[in-house]
Design an enzyme around this catalytic site. Structure first.
Site, short mmCIF file in Angstrom:
data_model
loop_
_atom_site.label_atom_id
_atom_site.label_comp_id
_atom_site.label_asym_id
_atom_site.label_seq_id
_atom_site.Cartn_x
_atom_site.Cartn_y
_atom_site.Cartn_z
CG ASN A 269 40.13 3.87 53.77
OD1 ASN A 269 39.33 4.02 53.07
ND2 ASN A 269 41.02 5.03 53.64
N GLY B 81 44.09 17.37 48.71
CA GLY B 81 42.95 16.26 47.84
C GLY B 81 42.89 16.23 49.15
CD GLN B 82 41.94 17.82 55.21
OE1 GLN B 82 42.88 18.96 54.97
NE2 GLN B 82 41.89 17.25 56.66
CB THR B 83 38.06 14.66 50.93
OG1 THR B 83 38.67 13.49 50.92
CG2 THR B 83 38.25 14.50 49.38
CB VAL B 84 37.26 14.25 55.50
CG1 VAL B 84 36.86 14.17 56.73
CG2 VAL B 84 36.53 12.87 55.25
CG HIS C 274 42.16 11.38 57.22
ND1 HIS C 274 41.89 12.92 57.10
CD2 HIS C 274 42.20 11.17 56.35
CE1 HIS C 274 41.42 12.97 55.83
NE2 HIS C 274 41.44 12.08 55.42
CG HIS D 63 45.08 8.33 54.34
ND1 HIS D 63 44.09 7.43 53.37
CD2 HIS D 63 45.05 9.75 53.82
CE1 HIS D 63 42.82 7.70 53.02
NE2 HIS D 63 43.62 9.18 53.14
#
Length: 153
Positions: free
Chosen positions: A29, A91-94, A98, A100
């Site tokens: 990250n 809350g997914q920003t991309v 994916h 974490h």
């Protein structure tokens, strides 16, 4: 690593990969909330976990478990958290699926669930934002070199 370029949403993450399989990548990250905070993503862009076939889901989580075991061992963690933010409302920003992986040690946050507000705070600032605290290029190279060396040891 092979010679292919890898994308994570709009970002070229080719140089952030420390291990890959036929279908998945593990990247460090750029703005870790704890040392060892990594992401696992499918090589093929899928926005949601629900876009994967049953076989792809099994492979994704099997690879994620291998990466998690490695990260827990190498960062001397005593536990870990997994999170997938699936959809903007989550809350997914991309917009690329994916997972974490957040290695945990006793007392790393005030409470066991303290990692989640820390992750959200990090994600509040878009990945391109100057407000988001990120590793510099030298730090990223150092940790990736160390991870690759340890993985292939």
């Amino acid at each position: 690593m092979n010679d292919k370029n890898y994308r994570f949403g709009n970002f070229d993450v080719t140089h952030s990969v420390f291990v890959e399989s036929d279908d998945c990548l593990a990247i460090y990250n750029i703005a870790p909330i704890v040392p060892g905070h990594v992401l696992v993503l499918p090589k093929q862009k899928h926005t949601s976990l629900n876009d994967l076939s049953e076989t792809q889901v099994q492979y994704f989580f099997s690879f994620s478990r291998k990466v998690t075991n490695f990260i827990v061992k190498e960062f001397k963690a005593t536990g870990f958290d997994w999170t997938i933010q699936d959809g903007k409302s989550a809350g997914q920003t991309v917009l690329h699926l994916h997972l974490h992986i957040i290695p945990r040690v006793e007392g790393d946050f005030e409470s066991p669930g303290g990692w989640y507000p820390a992750l959200n705070k990090s994600l509040e600032n878009n990945i391109d934002s100057d407000k988001r605290e990120k590793l510099n290029e030298d730090e990223m190279k150092r940790v990736l070199s160390w991870l690759r060396e340890r993985w292939f040891k």
